[in-house]
Design a protein around this motif. Structure first.
Motif, mmCIF file in Angstrom:
data_model
loop_
_atom_site.group_PDB
_atom_site.id
_atom_site.type_symbol
_atom_site.label_atom_id
_atom_site.label_comp_id
_atom_site.label_asym_id
_atom_site.label_seq_id
_atom_site.Cartn_x
_atom_site.Cartn_y
_atom_site.Cartn_z
ATOM 1 N N PRO A 93 -30.606 5.202 21.036
ATOM 2 C CA PRO A 93 -30.740 6.160 22.136
ATOM 3 C C PRO A 93 -31.095 5.485 23.458
ATOM 4 C CG PRO A 93 -31.868 6.981 20.209
ATOM 5 C CD PRO A 93 -31.447 5.569 19.901
ATOM 6 N N THR A 94 -31.721 4.306 23.384
ATOM 7 C CA THR A 94 -32.080 3.591 24.609
ATOM 8 C C THR A 94 -30.860 3.060 25.348
ATOM 9 O OG1 THR A 94 -32.413 1.584 23.310
ATOM 10 C CG2 THR A 94 -34.363 2.930 23.800
ATOM 11 N N GLN A 95 -29.692 2.990 24.704
ATOM 12 C CA GLN A 95 -28.462 2.545 25.356
ATOM 13 C C GLN A 95 -27.855 3.650 26.217
ATOM 14 O OE1 GLN A 95 -26.916 0.663 21.427
ATOM 15 N NE2 GLN A 95 -25.472 0.164 23.032
ATOM 16 N N ARG A 129 -32.862 10.896 33.169
ATOM 17 C CA ARG A 129 -32.192 10.586 31.914
ATOM 18 C C ARG A 129 -31.919 11.860 31.130
ATOM 19 N NH1 ARG A 129 -32.142 6.137 28.125
ATOM 20 N NH2 ARG A 129 -33.605 5.031 29.431
ATOM 21 N N GLY A 130 -32.765 12.855 31.263
ATOM 22 C CA GLY A 130 -32.631 14.071 30.482
ATOM 23 C C GLY A 130 -33.510 13.999 29.256
ATOM 24 N N PRO A 131 -33.463 15.034 28.413
ATOM 25 C CA PRO A 131 -34.307 15.048 27.220
ATOM 26 C C PRO A 131 -33.921 13.941 26.252
ATOM 27 C CG PRO A 131 -32.828 16.939 27.265
ATOM 28 C CD PRO A 131 -32.646 16.224 28.551
ATOM 29 N N PRO A 132 -34.865 13.482 25.442
ATOM 30 C CA PRO A 132 -34.577 12.391 24.498
ATOM 31 C C PRO A 132 -33.476 12.766 23.503
ATOM 32 C CG PRO A 132 -36.901 13.014 24.463
ATOM 33 C CD PRO A 132 -36.204 13.979 25.346
ATOM 34 N N LEU A 133 -32.726 11.761 23.107
ATOM 35 C CA LEU A 133 -31.677 11.952 22.102
ATOM 36 C C LEU A 133 -32.221 11.601 20.725
ATOM 37 C CD1 LEU A 133 -28.729 10.269 23.964
ATOM 38 C CD2 LEU A 133 -28.860 12.653 23.330
ATOM 39 N N PRO A 134 -31.683 12.236 19.685
ATOM 40 C CA PRO A 134 -32.083 11.836 18.334
ATOM 41 C C PRO A 134 -31.527 10.443 18.035
ATOM 42 C CG PRO A 134 -30.285 13.415 18.250
ATOM 43 C CD PRO A 134 -30.685 13.297 19.686
ATOM 44 N N ALA A 135 -32.205 9.711 17.223
ATOM 45 C CA ALA A 135 -31.733 8.368 16.846
ATOM 46 C C ALA A 135 -31.015 8.461 15.530
ATOM 47 C CB ALA A 135 -32.909 7.412 16.744
ATOM 48 N N PRO A 136 -29.959 7.773 15.320
ATOM 49 C CA PRO A 136 -29.152 7.057 16.297
ATOM 50 C C PRO A 136 -28.072 7.969 16.886
ATOM 51 C CG PRO A 136 -28.284 6.623 14.135
ATOM 52 C CD PRO A 136 -29.482 7.546 13.951
ATOM 53 N N VAL A 137 -27.412 7.490 17.937
ATOM 54 C CA VAL A 137 -26.274 8.184 18.517
ATOM 55 C C VAL A 137 -25.033 7.639 17.820
ATOM 56 C CG1 VAL A 137 -24.936 8.549 20.617
ATOM 57 C CG2 VAL A 137 -27.424 8.439 20.729
ATOM 58 N N LEU A 138 -24.230 8.513 17.248
ATOM 59 C CA LEU A 138 -23.044 8.058 16.527
ATOM 60 C C LEU A 138 -21.843 8.015 17.456
ATOM 61 C CD1 LEU A 138 -23.468 10.014 13.181
ATOM 62 C CD2 LEU A 138 -24.117 7.652 13.707
ATOM 63 N N PHE A 139 -21.117 6.892 17.406
ATOM 64 C CA PHE A 139 -19.881 6.710 18.151
ATOM 65 C C PHE A 139 -18.889 6.080 17.187
ATOM 66 C CE2 PHE A 139 -17.423 3.897 21.196
ATOM 67 C CZ PHE A 139 -16.552 4.898 21.567
ATOM 68 N N GLY A 140 -18.089 6.951 16.540
ATOM 69 C CA GLY A 140 -17.191 6.453 15.498
ATOM 70 C C GLY A 140 -18.009 5.889 14.365
ATOM 71 N N ARG A 141 -17.717 4.664 13.992
ATOM 72 C CA ARG A 141 -18.468 4.034 12.892
ATOM 73 C C ARG A 141 -19.705 3.292 13.379
ATOM 74 N NH1 ARG A 141 -14.079 -0.698 12.424
ATOM 75 N NH2 ARG A 141 -15.153 -2.101 13.811
ATOM 76 N N PHE A 142 -19.953 3.347 14.693
ATOM 77 C CA PHE A 142 -21.067 2.617 15.287
ATOM 78 C C PHE A 142 -22.266 3.527 15.503
ATOM 79 C CE2 PHE A 142 -17.151 0.642 16.772
ATOM 80 C CZ PHE A 142 -17.336 -0.648 16.310
#
Length: 81
Positions: free
Chosen positions: A38-40, A21-34
């Motif tokens: 990070p679990t997605q 998976r790689g290193p953890p992502l910060p929460a949340p992941v922004l995708f436009g207005r959504f």
């Protein structure tokens, strides 16, 4: 629509198949207005410029989204920079 737990379980299956998976992502992941949990996220490009995420409303089984990390108005505005 699926629950966050269902999407996290699907992403975990994809990670298991890929083996990483790689290193953890910060929460949340922004995708436009959504805001995506990070679990997605089940894949990150080596350069970190794009992500693959489980879709909230898949059109068919296995339907995922590959999204850029950079925010741009149109696809034509994405470049190698």
């Amino acid at each position: 629509p699926r629950s966050e737990a269902e999407m996290a379980a699907e992403a975990a299956r994809y990670v298991y198949v890929r083996g990483e998976r790689g290193p953890p992502l910060p929460a949340p992941v922004l995708f436009g207005r959504f805001e995506l949990a990070p679990t997605q996220v089940f894949y990150r490009s080596e350069a970190g410029l794009s992500l693959a995420v489980v879709n909230l409303k898949p059109l068919s089984p296995g339907h995922v989204l590959v999204i850029p990390r950079r925010v741009v108005a149109t696809l034509a505005q994405l470049n190698a920079d």
